[in-house]
Write a protein that holds these residues in place. Structure first.
Motif, mmCIF file in Angstrom:
data_model
loop_
_atom_site.group_PDB
_atom_site.id
_atom_site.type_symbol
_atom_site.label_atom_id
_atom_site.label_comp_id
_atom_site.label_asym_id
_atom_site.label_seq_id
_atom_site.Cartn_x
_atom_site.Cartn_y
_atom_site.Cartn_z
ATOM 1 N N TYR A 66 4.380 -2.910 4.664
ATOM 2 C CA TYR A 66 5.110 -3.399 5.757
ATOM 3 C C TYR A 66 4.362 -3.828 7.117
ATOM 4 O O TYR A 66 4.758 -4.895 7.735
ATOM 5 C CB TYR A 66 6.169 -2.317 6.202
ATOM 6 C CG TYR A 66 6.953 -2.556 7.698
ATOM 7 C CD1 TYR A 66 7.734 -3.303 7.783
ATOM 8 C CD2 TYR A 66 6.466 -1.531 8.671
ATOM 9 C CE1 TYR A 66 8.724 -3.503 9.100
ATOM 10 C CE2 TYR A 66 6.838 -1.860 9.774
ATOM 11 C CZ TYR A 66 8.067 -2.928 9.975
ATOM 12 O OH TYR A 66 8.497 -2.972 11.277
ATOM 13 N N THR A 67 3.434 -3.045 7.108
ATOM 14 C CA THR A 67 2.471 -3.407 8.365
ATOM 15 C C THR A 67 1.424 -4.383 8.129
ATOM 16 O O THR A 67 1.127 -5.315 9.013
ATOM 17 C CB THR A 67 1.668 -2.025 8.901
ATOM 18 O OG1 THR A 67 0.777 -1.603 7.676
ATOM 19 C CG2 THR A 67 2.738 -0.935 9.268
ATOM 20 N N GLY A 68 0.877 -4.581 6.843
ATOM 21 C CA GLY A 68 -0.170 -5.404 6.775
ATOM 22 C C GLY A 68 0.368 -6.639 5.717
ATOM 23 O O GLY A 68 -0.508 -7.729 5.839
ATOM 24 N N GLY A 69 1.554 -6.663 5.178
ATOM 25 C CA GLY A 69 2.078 -7.499 4.450
ATOM 26 C C GLY A 69 2.690 -8.937 4.962
ATOM 27 O O GLY A 69 2.792 -8.576 6.342
ATOM 28 N N ALA A 70 3.107 -9.864 4.408
ATOM 29 C CA ALA A 70 3.745 -11.165 4.973
ATOM 30 C C ALA A 70 4.676 -11.675 4.207
ATOM 31 O O ALA A 70 4.488 -11.683 2.808
ATOM 32 C CB ALA A 70 2.700 -12.164 5.352
ATOM 33 N N GLY A 71 5.875 -12.032 4.449
ATOM 34 C CA GLY A 71 6.774 -12.959 3.597
ATOM 35 C C GLY A 71 7.516 -11.964 2.880
ATOM 36 O O GLY A 71 7.759 -10.757 3.030
ATOM 37 N N ALA A 72 7.399 -12.445 1.435
ATOM 38 C CA ALA A 72 8.103 -11.585 0.381
ATOM 39 C C ALA A 72 7.412 -10.173 0.276
ATOM 40 O O ALA A 72 7.967 -9.395 -0.673
ATOM 41 C CB ALA A 72 8.286 -12.652 -0.963
ATOM 42 N N LEU A 73 6.076 -10.092 0.414
ATOM 43 C CA LEU A 73 5.310 -9.039 0.151
ATOM 44 C C LEU A 73 5.510 -7.809 1.163
ATOM 45 O O LEU A 73 4.939 -6.788 0.942
ATOM 46 C CB LEU A 73 3.797 -9.621 0.112
ATOM 47 C CG LEU A 73 3.409 -10.560 -0.815
ATOM 48 C CD1 LEU A 73 1.943 -10.885 -0.848
ATOM 49 C CD2 LEU A 73 3.789 -9.883 -2.377
ATOM 50 N N ARG A 74 6.294 -8.200 2.283
ATOM 51 C CA ARG A 74 6.501 -7.248 3.305
ATOM 52 C C ARG A 74 7.683 -6.361 2.909
ATOM 53 O O ARG A 74 8.637 -6.824 2.533
ATOM 54 C CB ARG A 74 6.625 -7.882 4.558
ATOM 55 C CG ARG A 74 6.543 -6.619 5.680
ATOM 56 C CD ARG A 74 6.626 -7.643 7.019
ATOM 57 N NE ARG A 74 6.469 -6.631 8.194
ATOM 58 C CZ ARG A 74 6.638 -7.102 9.348
ATOM 59 N NH1 ARG A 74 6.941 -8.368 9.796
ATOM 60 N NH2 ARG A 74 6.303 -6.137 10.528
ATOM 61 N N SER A 75 7.349 -5.040 2.589
ATOM 62 C CA SER A 75 8.367 -4.136 2.439
ATOM 63 C C SER A 75 9.395 -3.954 3.651
ATOM 64 O O SER A 75 8.997 -3.893 4.727
ATOM 65 C CB SER A 75 7.816 -2.737 2.106
ATOM 66 O OG SER A 75 7.022 -2.855 0.873
ATOM 67 N N PRO A 76 10.800 -3.879 3.319
ATOM 68 C CA PRO A 76 11.433 -3.721 4.581
ATOM 69 C C PRO A 76 11.585 -2.496 5.154
ATOM 70 O O PRO A 76 11.526 -1.271 4.166
ATOM 71 C CB PRO A 76 13.090 -3.814 3.873
ATOM 72 C CG PRO A 76 12.882 -3.571 2.353
ATOM 73 C CD PRO A 76 11.315 -4.075 2.004
ATOM 74 N N LEU A 77 11.495 -2.088 6.470
ATOM 75 C CA LEU A 77 11.414 -0.857 6.968
ATOM 76 C C LEU A 77 12.605 -0.105 6.786
ATOM 77 O O LEU A 77 12.445 1.099 6.723
ATOM 78 C CB LEU A 77 10.973 -1.079 8.648
ATOM 79 C CG LEU A 77 11.065 -0.014 9.489
ATOM 80 C CD1 LEU A 77 9.952 0.923 8.998
ATOM 81 C CD2 LEU A 77 11.054 -0.239 11.122
ATOM 82 N N GLU A 78 13.653 -0.735 6.539
ATOM 83 C CA GLU A 78 15.231 -0.037 6.486
ATOM 84 C C GLU A 78 15.015 1.158 5.328
ATOM 85 O O GLU A 78 15.603 2.004 5.489
ATOM 86 C CB GLU A 78 16.161 -1.005 6.227
ATOM 87 C CG GLU A 78 16.528 -1.771 7.419
ATOM 88 C CD GLU A 78 15.488 -2.758 7.729
ATOM 89 O OE1 GLU A 78 14.694 -3.039 6.794
ATOM 90 O OE2 GLU A 78 15.438 -3.348 9.000
ATOM 91 N N LEU A 79 14.251 0.753 4.324
ATOM 92 C CA LEU A 79 14.171 1.721 3.167
ATOM 93 C C LEU A 79 13.372 2.825 3.378
ATOM 94 O O LEU A 79 13.654 3.844 2.714
ATOM 95 C CB LEU A 79 13.643 0.982 1.866
ATOM 96 C CG LEU A 79 14.554 -0.166 1.327
ATOM 97 C CD1 LEU A 79 13.680 -0.854 0.225
ATOM 98 C CD2 LEU A 79 16.007 0.122 0.710
ATOM 99 N N MET A 80 12.586 2.889 4.374
ATOM 100 C CA MET A 80 11.662 3.958 4.522
ATOM 101 C C MET A 80 12.098 4.873 5.694
ATOM 102 O O MET A 80 11.629 5.990 6.382
ATOM 103 C CB MET A 80 10.175 3.343 4.949
ATOM 104 C CG MET A 80 9.708 2.693 4.080
ATOM 105 S SD MET A 80 7.948 2.108 4.342
ATOM 106 C CE MET A 80 8.651 0.605 5.248
ATOM 107 N N LEU A 81 13.651 4.834 6.524
ATOM 108 C CA LEU A 81 13.941 5.408 7.262
ATOM 109 C C LEU A 81 14.678 6.613 7.137
ATOM 110 O O LEU A 81 15.079 6.705 5.819
ATOM 111 C CB LEU A 81 14.951 4.429 8.500
ATOM 112 C CG LEU A 81 14.164 3.276 9.093
ATOM 113 C CD1 LEU A 81 14.940 2.346 9.881
ATOM 114 C CD2 LEU A 81 12.905 3.814 9.957
#
Length: 275
Positions: free
Chosen positions: A40-55
């Protein structure tokens, strides 16, 4: 109850139980929070994990995604060690001399194993709660915890998945009268046979119908029905699964039948033990 208390003491004192618990907690945090947060912090585009799943409000959903993946294998190993270690240490002779029957000894071991699996699930949820709270604080996100009903349902589903795999470990331990071969066969089945056949199911028509009755497929189907992101991240990361997915009712029924069959066979094979 005295037999169950003795078996709980044995499991608590064994280094293997503490090691598996530590590995279990670390892997849960790694795949549910650390790796997704890094992408999430280092990815881009489709490789970026959604923050909502980690809340915090997705605590149960996020953690359950790893239970069929690595949780099943660790539970299988715990089941093997809980029962199979007595064969290598020759402690069964001492136990049987003290007059508890074979069925009573096996029942006490299973009851103690069930209690320890509850502790494994609770430890997973507690460590996950700490991790998700820290992530929410780092991202200045609102902290909304899931309802008590969701948490209880998540803990129950997680325990059910682990208990089913642990019952397979018990059967392998009784059948092989040991731990080494049983763990090897369990890992071979879980990671190689089920893993490869599941990956090929989309390419071979008749395999899809067979995979629907695998332990992993039904475990993934159960956690997906509870809202786990596993179903939507099929090609993303080590906790992904290629399907096919079945209904939650079938998943519960199939896994229950597996567990019952494993335990009945274990009790039948236990009759071969010689004091």
């Amino acid at each position: 109850m005295s037999s169950v208390a003795a078996e709980l003491l044995v499991l608590r004192k064994r280094a293997s139980t503490r090691i598996l618990l530590g590995v279990w907690v670390v892997l849960g945090l790694l795949f549910a929070y650390l790796l997704p947060y890094l992408t999430y912090t280092g990815g881009a585009g489709a490789l970026r994990s959604p923050l909502e799943l980690m809340l915090p409000n997705r605590l149960a959903d996020n953690l359950l995604g790893g239970y069929p993946f690595f949780g099943g294998v660790l539970a299988l190993m715990l089941g093997v060690l809980a029962v199979g270690s007595d064969y290598g240490w020759d402690t069964l002779k001492t136990v049987f001399i003290q007059r508890p029957g074979r069925t009573r000894v096996l029942g006490a071991k299973l009851a103690a194993l069930a209690v320890v699996l509850v502790l494994f699930v609770v430890a997973s949820f507690l460590s996950g709660a700490v991790a998700t709270y820290l992530i929410a604080g780092a991202e200045d996100a609102a902290v909304h915890w899931p309802s008590a009903l969701e948490l209880v349902g998540g803990v129950a589903a997680g325990w059910f998945i682990l208990a089913t795999w642990a019952s397979l470990g018990v059967l392998l331990a009784v059948a092989s009268r040991g731990t080494g071969l049983a763990i090897g066969l369990g890992i071979l089945y879980a990671l190689v046979i089920e893993g490869l056949l599941s990956a090929l199911a989309s390419q071979v028509n008749w395999l899809e119908a067979l995979v629907e009755y695998f332990l992993r497929a039904n475990a993934y189907s159960l956690v997906s029905a509870l809202g786990s992101p596993t179903a939507t991240l099929q090609d993303n990361g080590p906790g992904s699964f290629f399907g096919p997915f079945v209904g939650a009712g079938q998943a519960i029924l199939v896994m229950s039948l597996y567990a019952v069959c494993f335990l009945v066979l274990s009790a039948a094979l236990r009759r071969r033990d010689v004091a």
